[in-house]
Write an enzyme that holds these catalytic residues in place. Structure first.
Site, PDB file in Angstrom:
ATOM      1  N   LEU A 192       0.854  -1.169   0.000  1.00  8.20           N
ATOM      2  CA  LEU A 192       0.000   0.000   0.000  1.00  8.20           C
ATOM      3  C   LEU A 192       0.897   1.227   0.000  1.00  8.20           C
ATOM      4  O   LEU A 192       1.989   1.204   0.578  1.00  8.20           O
ATOM      5  CB  LEU A 192      -0.890   0.034   1.248  1.00  8.20           C
ATOM      6  N   ASP A 193       0.448   2.301  -0.628  1.00 11.24           N
ATOM      7  CA  ASP A 193       1.214   3.541  -0.606  1.00 11.24           C
ATOM      8  C   ASP A 193       1.378   4.025   0.832  1.00 11.24           C
ATOM      9  O   ASP A 193       0.567   3.711   1.705  1.00 11.24           O
ATOM     10  CB  ASP A 193       0.500   4.629  -1.420  1.00 11.24           C
ATOM     11  N   LYS A 194       2.401   4.816   1.054  1.00 10.18           N
ATOM     12  CA  LYS A 194       2.697   5.327   2.399  1.00 10.18           C
ATOM     13  C   LYS A 194       1.458   5.899   3.074  1.00 10.18           C
ATOM     14  O   LYS A 194       1.165   5.585   4.234  1.00 10.18           O
ATOM     15  CB  LYS A 194       3.788   6.396   2.308  1.00 10.18           C
ATOM     16  N   ARG A 231      -5.721   5.861  -7.553  1.00 11.68           N
ATOM     17  CA  ARG A 231      -5.439   7.287  -7.642  1.00 11.68           C
ATOM     18  C   ARG A 231      -5.352   7.744  -9.096  1.00 11.68           C
ATOM     19  O   ARG A 231      -5.888   8.801  -9.473  1.00 11.68           O
ATOM     20  CB  ARG A 231      -4.145   7.603  -6.889  1.00 11.68           C
TER      21      ARG A 231
END
Length: 325
Positions: free
Chosen positions: A136-138, A237
């Site tokens: 997962l992204d930060k 996104r």
């Protein structure tokens, strides 16, 4: 250091196969590339003698595998709290908070999820990428599955490649949607910004599909559900931005501040204070890689996202019809 030992006979049905193909069929818990590496290192013998990957088998030969699992990652363990949703001897399911980087890298040499995992279970150092099979992204919160054995790692990677892991997210986007839909658009690296991804032609990008549906509409925003058919970097996104609805707070893809007419002070404060993309991995479902038991997990919406949604609801509830966008 963990030592793996197996003994088996080449099945008669494999007669005429290359040895590497037979090994992959006999020991499906390990990837073909790993088996070939062990074979070349002498950790696998055929009737007590060394063999080559291309060697043909007749069926009935005795195979012995004895290999040490060497350290795959050298990242230092760190005592960082983990929110463990489920664990057994084969895997972990955890709820990652926003702000936690998954892997060390430029600008984040320590303090990552990988550092935390190695402190929680030192044996993960023997697995590729410390057992992490997806990321997962930060600044995205939510559920991740981590392998704790080589067999589970091989199976989970294969399941992800076959799209057999259900991953469901919720997001708050700019703009008001009327209904859901599907974005089927290849994704690749942005031509002018190495930090970003972009929708590309099929020849230049990787196939990517996101299904979305509207859950709740506010005056200038929408709460949506997204289900991934593929798992490309920044997929939700990029796809939402592509259809004109970037995520609230997204610093890379245009999720800037948008206030409806006469926005309440609480909504203004919530939007100004939300400093990350409004994205949460809320549900994860898959078949256990070893026991084949159906598994499903959910993670509650984090507090910051709940505050944002509550402010949007309250603002919409108190607005005049003419103030809706």
């Amino acid at each position: 250091m963990t030592v793996i030992r197996h003994e088996a006979e080449v099945p008669l049905s494999a007669a005429g196969w290359r040895f590497d193909r037979a090994l992959a069929d006999m020991f499906p818990d390990y990837s073909r590339s790993r088996l070939v590496s062990w074979l070349k290192a002498g950790a696998i013998t055929l009737d007590g003698a060394p063999a080559t990957p291309r060697q043909m088998v007749k069926g009935g030969e005795h195979v012995r595998l004895e290999a040490e699992l060497e350290v795959e990652v050298t990242t230092a363990p760190e005592d960082i709290a983990l929110d463990i949703v489920h664990e057994d001897e084969y895997l972990l399911v955890l709820n990652k908070p926003a702000g936690l980087v998954v892997h060390p890298g430029a600008g984040n040499p320590a303090g990552t999820l990988l550092n935390a995992l190695l402190h929680y279970d030192a044996r993960l150092a023997e697995l590729p990428r410390g057992g992490i099979v997806h990321r997962l992204d930060k600044d995205t919160s939510g559920l991740m599955v981590v392998a704790r054995s080589l067999a589970a790692h091989t199976a989970l990677v294969d399941m992800l490649s076959r799209h057999d892991v259900e991953r469901q997210y919720e997001a708050v986007i700019l703009g008001t949607m009327v209904a859901g839909g599907t974005v089927d658009a290849a994704i690749g690296r942005h031509m002018g910004d190495r930090l970003r991804q972009a929708v590309r032609d099929e020849e230049d990008g990787k196939h990517a599909v996101t299904h979305y549906r509207m859950r709740e509409r506010f005056r200038a925003h929408s709460l949506i559900q997204c289900n991934l058919e593929t798992g490309r970097t920044h997929q939700i996104r990029v796809h939402m931005t592509h259809i004109g609805h970037p995520l609230v707070g997204d610093p890379l893809y245009g999720g800037g501040l948008r206030l409806p007419k006469g926005a309440s002070p609480e909504l203004v404060a919530a939007l100004r204070g939300f400093r990350r993309q409004a994205l949460h991995a809320e549900r994860l479902a898959f078949e256990h890689p070893i026991t084949r038991e159906p598994m499903s997990f959910s993670a509650a919406r984090p507090d910051d996202l709940q505050v944002l949604i509550d402010a949007m609801r309250d603002d919409a509830r108190g607005a005049e019809p003419d103030d809706w966008l």
